[in-house]
Design an enzyme around this catalytic site. Sequence first.
Site, PDB file in Angstrom:
ATOM      1  N   ASP A 109      16.627  40.737 -24.389  1.00 12.17           N
ATOM      2  CA  ASP A 109      16.144  41.847 -24.806  1.00 12.17           C
ATOM      3  C   ASP A 109      16.229  42.731 -23.744  1.00 12.17           C
ATOM      4  O   ASP A 109      16.517  42.525 -22.553  1.00 12.17           O
ATOM      5  CB  ASP A 109      14.656  41.699 -25.177  1.00 12.17           C
ATOM      6  CG  ASP A 109      13.898  41.149 -24.102  1.00 12.17           C
ATOM      7  OD1 ASP A 109      13.830  39.936 -24.045  1.00 12.17           O
ATOM      8  OD2 ASP A 109      13.353  42.060 -23.589  1.00 12.17           O
ATOM      9  N   GLU A 159      13.807  25.339 -25.606  1.00 14.48           N
ATOM     10  CA  GLU A 159      14.854  25.101 -24.637  1.00 14.48           C
ATOM     11  C   GLU A 159      14.719  23.563 -24.014  1.00 14.48           C
ATOM     12  O   GLU A 159      15.630  22.857 -24.051  1.00 14.48           O
ATOM     13  CB  GLU A 159      14.664  26.031 -23.479  1.00 14.48           C
ATOM     14  CG  GLU A 159      14.726  27.606 -23.862  1.00 14.48           C
ATOM     15  CD  GLU A 159      14.363  28.536 -22.691  1.00 14.48           C
ATOM     16  OE1 GLU A 159      15.200  29.376 -22.399  1.00 14.48           O
ATOM     17  OE2 GLU A 159      13.214  28.137 -22.206  1.00 14.48           O
TER      18      GLU A 159
HETATM   19  N1  ADE Z   1      11.383  37.330 -20.943  1.00 14.09           N
HETATM   20  C1  ADE Z   1      12.214  37.722 -21.746  1.00 14.09           C
HETATM   21  N2  ADE Z   1      12.146  38.793 -22.105  1.00 14.09           N
HETATM   22  C2  ADE Z   1      10.974  39.446 -21.278  1.00 14.09           C
HETATM   23  C3  ADE Z   1      10.790  40.486 -20.929  1.00 14.09           C
HETATM   24  N3  ADE Z   1      10.810  41.866 -21.766  1.00 14.09           N
HETATM   25  N4  ADE Z   1       9.689  40.744 -20.139  1.00 14.09           N
HETATM   26  C4  ADE Z   1       9.202  39.729 -19.440  1.00 14.09           C
HETATM   27  N5  ADE Z   1       9.445  38.628 -19.571  1.00 14.09           N
HETATM   28  C5  ADE Z   1      10.682  38.404 -20.345  1.00 14.09           C
END
Ligand code: ADE
Length: 249
Positions: free
Chosen positions: A215, A12
Amino acid sequence: MTIGVICAMQEEINEIHKDMQSDRTTTIAGRDFISGTLYGQNAVLVMSRIGKVAAAVTAALLLEHFKVDKILICGTAGGVDPQMNVGDIVVADYSVQHDMNPGDNSFRIPLLDVDYLKSDEALTSLALQAVSEYASAQMTRDIPQEYLDKFHISAPKAVLGTIASGDQFICEKEKNTWLYEHVKNIKCVEMEGAAVAQVCYEWGVPFTVIRVISDGANDDSSVDFDLFIEKAARFFTRGIVRACFERMA
Ligand code: ADE
Protein backbone atom coordinates in the site's frame (compact mmCIF):
# COMPACT_ATOMS: atom_id res chain seq x y z
CA MET A 1 22.66 -24.15 10.26
CA THR A 2 19.10 -23.26 11.20
CA ILE A 3 17.36 -20.20 9.77
CA GLY A 4 14.56 -18.43 11.63
CA VAL A 5 11.80 -16.98 9.45
CA ILE A 6 9.43 -14.43 10.94
CA CYS A 7 6.25 -13.16 9.26
CA ALA A 8 3.63 -10.94 10.86
CA MET A 9 0.53 -12.41 9.23
CA GLN A 10 -0.99 -15.88 9.61
CA GLU A 11 -1.83 -16.05 5.88
CA GLU A 12 1.89 -15.82 5.02
CA ILE A 13 2.83 -18.50 7.55
CA ASN A 14 0.13 -20.85 6.25
CA GLU A 15 1.41 -20.56 2.69
CA ILE A 16 5.03 -21.28 3.62
CA HIS A 17 4.03 -24.03 6.06
CA LYS A 18 2.62 -26.04 3.11
CA ASP A 19 6.18 -26.33 1.74
CA MET A 20 7.72 -27.50 5.01
CA GLN A 21 8.77 -31.12 5.59
CA SER A 22 9.23 -33.16 8.78
CA ASP A 23 7.65 -30.29 10.63
CA ARG A 24 6.67 -30.15 14.26
CA THR A 25 5.09 -27.35 16.20
CA THR A 26 6.18 -26.06 19.60
CA THR A 27 3.96 -23.48 21.26
CA ILE A 28 5.60 -20.92 23.53
CA ALA A 29 3.96 -17.72 24.79
CA GLY A 30 1.03 -18.37 22.47
CA ARG A 31 3.25 -18.53 19.40
CA ASP A 32 3.50 -21.61 17.19
CA PHE A 33 7.13 -22.22 16.23
CA ILE A 34 7.20 -24.66 13.29
CA SER A 35 10.55 -26.46 12.99
CA GLY A 36 11.47 -28.61 9.99
CA THR A 37 13.06 -28.61 6.56
CA LEU A 38 12.19 -25.77 4.23
CA TYR A 39 13.52 -25.69 0.65
CA GLY A 40 16.38 -27.96 1.74
CA GLN A 41 17.42 -26.04 4.88
CA ASN A 42 16.72 -26.44 8.59
CA ALA A 43 14.28 -23.73 9.53
CA VAL A 44 11.96 -22.47 12.23
CA LEU A 45 8.96 -20.56 10.94
CA VAL A 46 6.88 -18.35 13.22
CA MET A 47 4.24 -15.66 13.15
CA SER A 48 5.40 -12.73 15.24
CA ARG A 49 1.99 -11.10 15.49
CA ILE A 50 1.92 -7.39 14.88
CA GLY A 51 4.04 -4.62 16.37
CA LYS A 52 7.52 -4.17 17.79
CA VAL A 53 7.06 -5.81 21.21
CA ALA A 54 5.47 -8.92 19.68
CA ALA A 55 8.26 -9.13 17.12
CA ALA A 56 11.02 -8.65 19.70
CA VAL A 57 9.64 -11.42 21.94
CA THR A 58 9.41 -13.75 18.94
CA ALA A 59 12.97 -13.03 17.82
CA ALA A 60 14.34 -13.53 21.33
CA LEU A 61 12.61 -16.91 21.57
CA LEU A 62 13.98 -17.96 18.17
CA LEU A 63 17.47 -17.10 19.39
CA GLU A 64 17.34 -18.43 22.94
CA HIS A 65 15.07 -21.44 22.66
CA PHE A 66 15.60 -22.59 19.07
CA LYS A 67 19.19 -21.34 18.75
CA VAL A 68 18.69 -20.19 15.15
CA ASP A 69 21.84 -18.95 13.39
CA LYS A 70 20.21 -16.27 11.21
CA ILE A 71 16.88 -14.51 11.02
CA LEU A 72 14.90 -13.43 7.96
CA ILE A 73 11.88 -11.24 8.54
CA CYS A 74 9.50 -11.03 5.62
CA GLY A 75 6.13 -9.54 4.86
CA THR A 76 4.47 -6.38 3.67
CA ALA A 77 5.15 -2.67 4.08
CA GLY A 78 3.69 0.66 3.09
CA GLY A 79 5.63 2.63 0.49
CA VAL A 80 7.18 5.92 1.59
CA ASP A 81 9.66 6.76 -1.16
CA PRO A 82 7.44 7.94 -4.04
CA GLN A 83 9.41 5.60 -6.35
CA MET A 84 7.94 2.58 -4.50
CA ASN A 85 4.90 0.98 -6.09
CA VAL A 86 2.66 -1.82 -4.88
CA GLY A 87 4.45 -5.12 -5.63
CA ASP A 88 7.98 -3.71 -5.39
CA ILE A 89 10.31 -5.46 -2.95
CA VAL A 90 12.61 -3.73 -0.46
CA VAL A 91 15.59 -5.39 1.20
CA ALA A 92 16.81 -3.41 4.22
CA ASP A 93 20.41 -2.35 4.38
CA TYR A 94 19.34 -0.44 7.52
CA SER A 95 16.36 -0.63 9.87
CA VAL A 96 15.25 2.14 12.20
CA GLN A 97 12.50 2.61 14.80
CA HIS A 98 10.75 5.74 13.59
CA ASP A 99 8.85 6.15 16.88
CA MET A 100 12.02 6.05 19.01
CA ASN A 101 12.77 9.50 20.40
CA PRO A 102 14.94 9.60 23.51
CA GLY A 103 14.25 13.35 23.89
CA ASP A 104 16.63 14.80 21.33
CA ASN A 105 14.54 14.12 18.22
CA SER A 106 16.90 11.34 17.14
CA PHE A 107 16.05 7.69 16.58
CA ARG A 108 18.94 6.64 18.84
CA ILE A 109 18.20 3.64 21.06
CA PRO A 110 19.16 4.58 24.63
CA LEU A 111 22.18 2.69 26.03
CA LEU A 112 22.83 0.88 22.73
CA ASP A 113 23.93 4.14 21.11
CA VAL A 114 22.74 3.13 17.67
CA ASP A 115 19.92 4.50 15.52
CA TYR A 116 20.11 2.82 12.08
CA LEU A 117 20.68 -0.93 12.57
CA LYS A 118 22.70 -2.45 9.75
CA SER A 119 21.55 -5.75 8.25
CA ASP A 120 24.10 -8.51 7.75
CA GLU A 121 25.92 -7.61 4.52
CA ALA A 122 26.31 -11.13 3.09
CA LEU A 123 22.73 -12.13 3.87
CA THR A 124 21.38 -8.84 2.51
CA SER A 125 23.31 -9.04 -0.73
CA LEU A 126 22.19 -12.65 -1.22
CA ALA A 127 18.59 -11.64 -0.47
CA LEU A 128 18.72 -8.72 -2.90
CA GLN A 129 19.99 -10.95 -5.71
CA ALA A 130 17.41 -13.61 -4.91
CA VAL A 131 14.44 -11.24 -4.77
CA SER A 132 15.58 -9.28 -7.84
CA GLU A 133 15.49 -12.49 -9.81
CA TYR A 134 12.13 -13.42 -8.27
CA ALA A 135 10.67 -9.95 -9.00
CA SER A 136 11.75 -9.96 -12.63
CA ALA A 137 11.12 -13.61 -13.54
CA GLN A 138 8.59 -15.26 -11.26
CA MET A 139 6.59 -12.91 -9.08
CA THR A 140 3.83 -11.94 -11.50
CA ARG A 141 3.27 -15.65 -12.29
CA ASP A 142 2.27 -16.30 -8.66
CA ILE A 143 -0.79 -14.01 -8.85
CA PRO A 144 -3.82 -14.24 -11.19
CA GLN A 145 -3.80 -11.46 -13.81
CA GLU A 146 -7.07 -10.10 -12.42
CA TYR A 147 -5.33 -9.15 -9.17
CA LEU A 148 -2.13 -7.95 -10.81
CA ASP A 149 -4.36 -5.52 -12.74
CA LYS A 150 -6.31 -4.58 -9.64
CA PHE A 151 -3.10 -3.73 -7.74
CA HIS A 152 -1.50 -2.16 -10.85
CA ILE A 153 1.46 -4.54 -10.67
CA SER A 154 3.29 -5.05 -13.96
CA ALA A 155 7.08 -4.90 -13.60
CA PRO A 156 7.93 -5.07 -9.89
CA LYS A 157 11.43 -4.05 -8.90
CA ALA A 158 13.70 -4.98 -5.97
CA VAL A 159 15.64 -2.23 -4.18
CA LEU A 160 17.96 -1.79 -1.22
CA GLY A 161 17.28 0.91 1.38
CA THR A 162 16.13 1.83 4.87
CA ILE A 163 13.01 0.20 6.30
CA ALA A 164 11.42 2.06 9.21
CA SER A 165 9.31 0.37 11.88
CA GLY A 166 6.91 1.74 14.46
CA ASP A 167 3.80 0.76 16.36
CA GLN A 168 1.49 2.49 13.92
CA PHE A 169 -0.17 1.50 10.67
CA ILE A 170 0.65 4.53 8.53
CA CYS A 171 -2.28 5.72 6.45
CA GLU A 172 -1.94 9.49 6.42
CA LYS A 173 -0.17 11.55 3.83
CA GLU A 174 1.18 13.92 6.50
CA LYS A 175 2.94 11.14 8.47
CA ASN A 176 4.20 9.61 5.25
CA THR A 177 5.81 12.94 4.30
CA TRP A 178 7.31 13.28 7.79
CA LEU A 179 8.92 9.85 7.44
CA TYR A 180 10.26 10.69 3.99
CA GLU A 181 11.79 13.90 5.30
CA HIS A 182 13.24 12.52 8.55
CA VAL A 183 14.42 8.95 7.84
CA LYS A 184 17.59 8.66 5.74
CA ASN A 185 17.10 6.75 2.48
CA ILE A 186 13.70 5.44 3.59
CA LYS A 187 11.89 3.15 1.17
CA CYS A 188 8.99 1.82 3.21
CA VAL A 189 7.40 1.51 6.64
CA GLU A 190 6.15 -1.48 8.64
CA MET A 191 5.70 -2.52 12.28
CA GLU A 192 8.24 -5.22 13.21
CA GLY A 193 11.54 -5.25 11.30
CA ALA A 194 13.60 -2.81 13.36
CA ALA A 195 12.54 -4.54 16.59
CA VAL A 196 13.87 -7.86 15.29
CA ALA A 197 16.95 -5.97 14.08
CA GLN A 198 17.57 -4.63 17.59
CA VAL A 199 17.23 -8.08 19.16
CA CYS A 200 19.60 -9.60 16.58
CA TYR A 201 22.05 -6.74 17.11
CA GLU A 202 22.05 -7.35 20.86
CA TRP A 203 22.53 -11.11 20.36
CA GLY A 204 25.13 -10.62 17.60
CA VAL A 205 23.20 -12.75 15.10
CA PRO A 206 22.93 -11.98 11.34
CA PHE A 207 19.54 -10.81 10.07
CA THR A 208 17.90 -9.12 7.16
CA VAL A 209 14.46 -7.65 6.49
CA ILE A 210 12.58 -8.13 3.22
CA ARG A 211 9.26 -6.43 2.48
CA VAL A 212 6.87 -6.29 -0.42
CA ILE A 213 4.96 -3.03 -0.84
CA SER A 214 1.26 -3.59 -0.14
CA ASP A 215 0.00 0.00 0.00
CA GLY A 216 1.04 3.60 -0.30
CA ALA A 217 0.98 4.31 3.48
CA ASN A 218 -1.26 7.27 2.74
CA ASP A 219 -4.95 8.06 2.85
CA ASP A 220 -5.92 4.91 0.86
CA SER A 221 -3.89 2.37 2.90
CA SER A 222 -6.56 0.75 5.02
CA VAL A 223 -8.75 0.16 1.96
CA ASP A 224 -6.38 -2.04 -0.04
CA PHE A 225 -4.32 -3.81 2.67
CA ASP A 226 -6.57 -6.80 3.53
CA LEU A 227 -7.23 -7.66 -0.10
CA PHE A 228 -3.54 -7.45 -0.90
CA ILE A 229 -2.68 -9.90 1.91
CA GLU A 230 -5.29 -12.40 0.77
CA LYS A 231 -4.70 -12.25 -2.96
CA ALA A 232 -1.02 -11.40 -3.31
CA ALA A 233 1.20 -10.98 -0.25
CA ARG A 234 1.06 -14.53 1.00
CA PHE A 235 2.28 -15.83 -2.38
CA PHE A 236 4.92 -13.14 -2.68
CA THR A 237 6.23 -13.83 0.82
CA ARG A 238 6.49 -17.54 0.07
CA GLY A 239 8.29 -16.80 -3.22
CA ILE A 240 10.70 -14.42 -1.53
CA VAL A 241 11.56 -16.91 1.22
CA ARG A 242 12.01 -19.71 -1.31
CA ALA A 243 14.25 -17.56 -3.53
CA CYS A 244 16.46 -16.68 -0.56
CA PHE A 245 16.64 -20.24 0.78
CA GLU A 246 17.57 -21.64 -2.62
CA ARG A 247 20.48 -19.22 -2.80
CA MET A 248 21.63 -20.11 0.72
CA ALA A 249 21.84 -23.84 -0.10
N1 ADE B 1 2.54 -2.83 6.77
C1 ADE B 1 1.97 -2.79 5.54
N2 ADE B 1 1.51 -1.55 5.26
C2 ADE B 1 1.80 -0.77 6.33
C3 ADE B 1 1.58 0.58 6.64
N3 ADE B 1 0.93 1.39 5.78
N4 ADE B 1 2.00 1.04 7.83
C4 ADE B 1 2.63 0.20 8.70
N5 ADE B 1 2.85 -1.08 8.46
C5 ADE B 1 2.45 -1.58 7.29
